[in-house]
Design a protein around this motif. Structure first.
Motif, short mmCIF file in Angstrom:
data_model
loop_
_atom_site.label_atom_id
_atom_site.label_comp_id
_atom_site.label_asym_id
_atom_site.label_seq_id
_atom_site.Cartn_x
_atom_site.Cartn_y
_atom_site.Cartn_z
N LEU A 127 7.93 -6.64 9.62
CA LEU A 127 8.44 -5.61 8.69
C LEU A 127 7.64 -4.32 8.87
CD1 LEU A 127 9.22 -7.68 5.47
CD2 LEU A 127 10.87 -6.51 6.94
N ALA A 128 6.34 -4.47 9.12
CA ALA A 128 5.51 -3.27 9.35
C ALA A 128 5.97 -2.55 10.62
CB ALA A 128 4.04 -3.67 9.48
N ARG A 129 6.33 -3.34 11.63
CA ARG A 129 6.75 -2.77 12.91
C ARG A 129 8.02 -1.91 12.76
NH1 ARG A 129 7.64 -6.74 18.09
NH2 ARG A 129 8.17 -5.16 19.62
N VAL A 130 8.89 -2.29 11.81
CA VAL A 130 10.11 -1.50 11.59
C VAL A 130 9.95 -0.54 10.40
CG1 VAL A 130 11.58 -3.29 12.62
CG2 VAL A 130 11.24 -3.27 10.13
N GLY A 131 8.73 -0.38 9.93
CA GLY A 131 8.44 0.63 8.90
C GLY A 131 8.85 0.22 7.49
N LEU A 132 8.83 -1.09 7.20
CA LEU A 132 9.29 -1.53 5.88
C LEU A 132 8.23 -2.31 5.10
CD1 LEU A 132 12.95 -2.68 6.71
CD2 LEU A 132 12.24 -0.61 5.49
N SER A 133 6.96 -2.02 5.36
CA SER A 133 5.90 -2.77 4.68
C SER A 133 6.02 -2.72 3.16
CB SER A 133 4.54 -2.19 5.08
OG SER A 133 4.25 -2.56 6.39
#
Ligand SMILES: Nc1ncnc2c1ncn2[C@@H]1O[C@H](COP(=O)(O)OP(=O)(O)O)[C@@H](O)[C@H]1O
Ligand SMILES: [Mg+2]
Length: 252
Positions: A127-133
């Motif tokens: 999720l962090a990788r797609v900017g949704l942390s």
């Protein structure tokens, strides 16, 4: 010696409802390559992508993953194959009753058999990788279309796919949300992910496609780099189609 392609497709044929949908489709995809499918609606792009994941079983032809032919009748092998081939649909295919974190973690637990804590840690990283942390607790109904599509990409990435298939991943999005999804896909390409993507986002295609396959009536009519097919001198069917597409999108 040249490297074995990640995916090889040879003489793929598929009929649906008594009608030929794909005729002798052949191509191969190198590691790290971005292959783009372009062509008129009904040309067979979605059917091809679904055959590549065996959501449709091809009538004939061969699909090889890293040189290994896939036999769709061998259920265990097919199950293993599907784990290595990520699929992104236009309409996200998320579970509405699960939050973003659980949507990504579910297959890690059920398919990969990870304990909950490990699955959640990996899901958080994706999720962090797609900017949704900051969105992990939200349910699909609380997310924008662009965010939902990014969750769906995170879910596919969590399975460590060897290749990702993307079927018009931005087609259902409002124009202002397209960019955030294409940015994520650009990042994956830069990180070396191998992808086959149906899209008519021509700016993206020109800058990111290693090769375009132009499909019409179930056949690959043209195949080449964006430079080769989209140059004004090319006089290609691809260019002709894309020019009309631009006029259509610009409105009357
Ligand atoms: N389940 C089905 N049964 C019969 N025809 C189908 C089915 N799914 C798709 N088709 C037909 O296959 C053709 C190719 O469709 P599709 O693969 O969705 O093209 P594209 O993604 O390029 O728009 C179309 O003519 C469509 O009507
Ligand atoms: Mg389609």
């Amino acid at each position: 010696m040249s490297e074995t392609p990640v995916l090889e497709v040879e003489d793929l044929c598929k009929a649906l409802g008594g009608k030929t949908i794909l005729s002798d489709v052949s191509f191969s995809v190198r590691r790290g390559e971005m292959k783009v499918l372009i062509g008129p609606s009904g040309g067979g792009k979605s059917t091809l992508l679904q055959c590549l994941n065996f959501l449709h079983i091809p009538d004939s032809g061969v699909i090889r993953l890293e040189g290994q032919a896939v036999d769709p009748r061998a259920r265990k092998a097919l199950y293993g194959y599907r784990q290595q081939v990520g699929m992104i649909f236009q309409d996200y295919n998320l579970f509405d009753h699960l939050n973003a974190l659980d949507n990504v973690a579910l297959a890690l637990r059920k398919v990969k058999g990870l304990p909950r804590g490990d699955a959640e840690a990996r899901a958080r990283a994706e999720l962090a990788r797609v900017g949704l942390s900051d969105k992990e607790k939200l349910y699909p109904a609380e997310l924008s279309g662009g965010q939902k599509q990014r969750v769906s990409i995170a879910r596919a990435l969590a399975m460590d796919p060897k290749v990702m298939l993307l079927d018009e991943p931005t087609a259902a999005l409002d124009p202002e949300l397209i960019g955030e999804v294409l940015t994520v896909i650009r990042g994956l390409a830069r990180d070396g992910m191998t992808m086959i993507m149906a899209t008519h986002q021509m700016g993206f295609v020109r800058s990111m496609a290693d090769e375009i396959l132009f499909m019409q009536e179930g056949r690959v009519i043209e195949q080449g780099t964006p430079e080769a097919l989209l140059d004004v001198e090319a006089g290609s069917r691809t260019l002709d189609f894309c020019t009309h597409l631009a006029e259509f999108e610009a409105g009357p």
